[in-house]
Design a protein around this motif. Structure first.
Motif, PDB file in Angstrom:
ATOM      1  N   TRP A 148     108.088  14.306 -31.076  1.00 51.76           N
ATOM      2  CA  TRP A 148     107.154  14.900 -31.997  1.00 51.76           C
ATOM      3  C   TRP A 148     108.215  15.019 -33.354  1.00 51.76           C
ATOM      4  O   TRP A 148     109.025  15.807 -33.305  1.00 51.76           O
ATOM      5  CB  TRP A 148     106.761  16.166 -31.866  1.00 51.76           C
ATOM      6  CG  TRP A 148     105.471  16.567 -32.794  1.00 51.76           C
ATOM      7  CD1 TRP A 148     104.851  15.726 -33.348  1.00 51.76           C
ATOM      8  CD2 TRP A 148     105.442  17.841 -33.591  1.00 51.76           C
ATOM      9  NE1 TRP A 148     103.972  16.568 -34.433  1.00 51.76           N
ATOM     10  CE2 TRP A 148     104.537  17.797 -34.332  1.00 51.76           C
ATOM     11  CE3 TRP A 148     106.184  18.966 -33.310  1.00 51.76           C
ATOM     12  CZ2 TRP A 148     104.104  18.754 -35.187  1.00 51.76           C
ATOM     13  CZ3 TRP A 148     105.843  20.163 -34.044  1.00 51.76           C
ATOM     14  CH2 TRP A 148     104.874  20.162 -34.867  1.00 51.76           C
TER      15      TRP A 148
ATOM     16  N   CYS B  24     108.551  16.283 -36.748  1.00 52.03           N
ATOM     17  CA  CYS B  24     107.865  17.230 -37.783  1.00 52.03           C
ATOM     18  C   CYS B  24     108.757  17.584 -38.675  1.00 52.03           C
ATOM     19  O   CYS B  24     110.018  18.225 -38.414  1.00 52.03           O
ATOM     20  CB  CYS B  24     107.568  18.496 -36.990  1.00 52.03           C
ATOM     21  SG  CYS B  24     106.852  19.795 -37.930  1.00 52.03           S
TER      22      CYS B  24
ATOM     23  N   GLY C  58     109.173  17.533 -27.148  1.00 50.86           N
ATOM     24  CA  GLY C  58     108.407  16.330 -26.458  1.00 50.86           C
ATOM     25  C   GLY C  58     108.974  16.378 -25.054  1.00 50.86           C
ATOM     26  O   GLY C  58     109.543  17.393 -24.481  1.00 50.86           O
TER      27      GLY C  58
ATOM     28  N   LEU D 224     102.244  14.531 -25.232  1.00 48.62           N
ATOM     29  CA  LEU D 224     102.949  14.939 -26.180  1.00 48.62           C
ATOM     30  C   LEU D 224     102.078  16.384 -26.691  1.00 48.62           C
ATOM     31  O   LEU D 224     102.755  17.313 -26.819  1.00 48.62           O
ATOM     32  CB  LEU D 224     103.052  14.082 -27.369  1.00 48.62           C
ATOM     33  CG  LEU D 224     103.901  14.975 -28.705  1.00 48.62           C
ATOM     34  CD1 LEU D 224     105.119  15.253 -28.301  1.00 48.62           C
ATOM     35  CD2 LEU D 224     104.085  13.691 -29.777  1.00 48.62           C
TER      36      LEU D 224
ATOM     37  N   LEU E 151     103.961  19.907 -26.603  1.00 49.85           N
ATOM     38  CA  LEU E 151     103.920  20.812 -27.688  1.00 49.85           C
ATOM     39  C   LEU E 151     103.423  22.357 -27.370  1.00 49.85           C
ATOM     40  O   LEU E 151     104.058  23.284 -27.657  1.00 49.85           O
ATOM     41  CB  LEU E 151     103.214  20.189 -28.763  1.00 49.85           C
ATOM     42  CG  LEU E 151     103.997  18.945 -29.425  1.00 49.85           C
ATOM     43  CD1 LEU E 151     103.070  18.419 -30.583  1.00 49.85           C
ATOM     44  CD2 LEU E 151     105.373  19.355 -29.909  1.00 49.85           C
TER      45      LEU E 151
ATOM     46  N   LEU F 162      97.592  13.026 -32.885  1.00 47.48           N
ATOM     47  CA  LEU F 162      98.688  12.500 -32.613  1.00 47.48           C
ATOM     48  C   LEU F 162      98.877  10.692 -32.623  1.00 47.48           C
ATOM     49  O   LEU F 162      99.459  10.228 -33.000  1.00 47.48           O
ATOM     50  CB  LEU F 162      99.834  12.855 -31.401  1.00 47.48           C
ATOM     51  CG  LEU F 162      99.645  14.234 -31.333  1.00 47.48           C
ATOM     52  CD1 LEU F 162     100.065  15.067 -29.706  1.00 47.48           C
ATOM     53  CD2 LEU F 162     100.947  14.661 -32.501  1.00 47.48           C
TER      54      LEU F 162
ATOM     55  N   CYS G  11     108.074   8.016 -30.703  1.00 53.89           N
ATOM     56  CA  CYS G  11     107.780   9.143 -31.753  1.00 53.89           C
ATOM     57  C   CYS G  11     106.559   9.372 -32.550  1.00 53.89           C
ATOM     58  O   CYS G  11     106.369   8.074 -33.154  1.00 53.89           O
ATOM     59  CB  CYS G  11     109.045   9.047 -32.676  1.00 53.89           C
ATOM     60  SG  CYS G  11     110.606   9.082 -31.992  1.00 53.89           S
ATOM     61  N   TYR G  12     105.805  10.132 -32.533  1.00 58.14           N
ATOM     62  CA  TYR G  12     104.698  10.409 -33.145  1.00 58.14           C
ATOM     63  C   TYR G  12     104.837  11.462 -34.263  1.00 58.14           C
ATOM     64  O   TYR G  12     105.705  12.266 -34.123  1.00 58.14           O
ATOM     65  CB  TYR G  12     103.600  11.190 -32.232  1.00 58.14           C
ATOM     66  CG  TYR G  12     103.181  10.059 -30.933  1.00 58.14           C
ATOM     67  CD1 TYR G  12     102.553   9.374 -31.229  1.00 58.14           C
ATOM     68  CD2 TYR G  12     103.970   9.918 -29.953  1.00 58.14           C
ATOM     69  CE1 TYR G  12     101.844   8.162 -30.136  1.00 58.14           C
ATOM     70  CE2 TYR G  12     103.645   9.147 -28.845  1.00 58.14           C
ATOM     71  CZ  TYR G  12     102.481   8.309 -29.001  1.00 58.14           C
ATOM     72  OH  TYR G  12     102.443   7.378 -28.229  1.00 58.14           O
ATOM     73  N   THR G  13     104.077  11.459 -35.147  1.00 54.57           N
ATOM     74  CA  THR G  13     104.191  12.317 -36.420  1.00 54.57           C
ATOM     75  C   THR G  13     103.064  13.146 -36.572  1.00 54.57           C
ATOM     76  O   THR G  13     102.732  13.818 -37.784  1.00 54.57           O
ATOM     77  CB  THR G  13     104.383  11.536 -37.475  1.00 54.57           C
ATOM     78  OG1 THR G  13     103.327  10.419 -37.979  1.00 54.57           O
ATOM     79  CG2 THR G  13     105.795  10.954 -37.412  1.00 54.57           C
TER      80      THR G  13
END
Length: 142
Positions: free
Chosen positions: A16, A18, A39, A52, A56, A69, A93-95
């Motif tokens: 993640w 952030c 993650g 994810l 989290l 996500l 990778c996610y935002t």
């Protein structure tokens, strides 16, 4: 490829991204010496956003909808998996957004908000993420 991990399938994971005020959220798990993105690995039957969201909640006490996500534009980082004897890591990778304020879960020893000057404290894949975010102007250099 070199190292004892050559010929072995890469570890697939999710992370993640952030960023707040030009700093990237990172975590250090108990017994480890480097920071990572929040993650982890997918469980059987999970897709990336589902894994994810679960990670989290477990690591940081955050609530994230997998759909939020999935709606982000993920990117993939490949590098050496820290502490895995040369095995490779493939991290998507996610935002996307999550609700709540991050607090360390039972396996997390420490949270940190990093700028580029914190790269020496990071696992190889996180250093690559930091480099990318600095180049995009999203994370501060110092």
């Amino acid at each position: 490829m070199t190292g004892s991990g050559s010929g072995t399938a890469p570890l697939d994971s999710v992370g993640w991204v952030c960023v707040r005020d030009g700093q990237l959220l990172a975590v250090r798990t108990r017994g480890r010496d480097a920071f990572y993105l929040p993650g982890g690995k997918l469980e059987p039957g999970e897709d990336g956003p589902q894994a994810l969201a679960r990670e989290l909640a477990e690591e940081l006490g955050l609530t994230a909808a997998p759909a939020a996500l999935a709606a982000s534009e993920p990117f993939v980082i490949e590098d050496e998996a820290h502490g895995q004897g040369g095995r490779r890591l493939r991290m998507t990778c996610y935002t996307g957004a999550a609700q709540g304020e991050p607090v360390p879960g039972r396996e997390i020893a420490e949270l940190a908000w990093l700028t580029a000057d914190g790269a020496g404290r990071c696992a190889p894949a996180l250093r690559r993420v930091l480099d990318r975010l600095v180049a995009e102007g999203r994370v501060r250099r110092a």
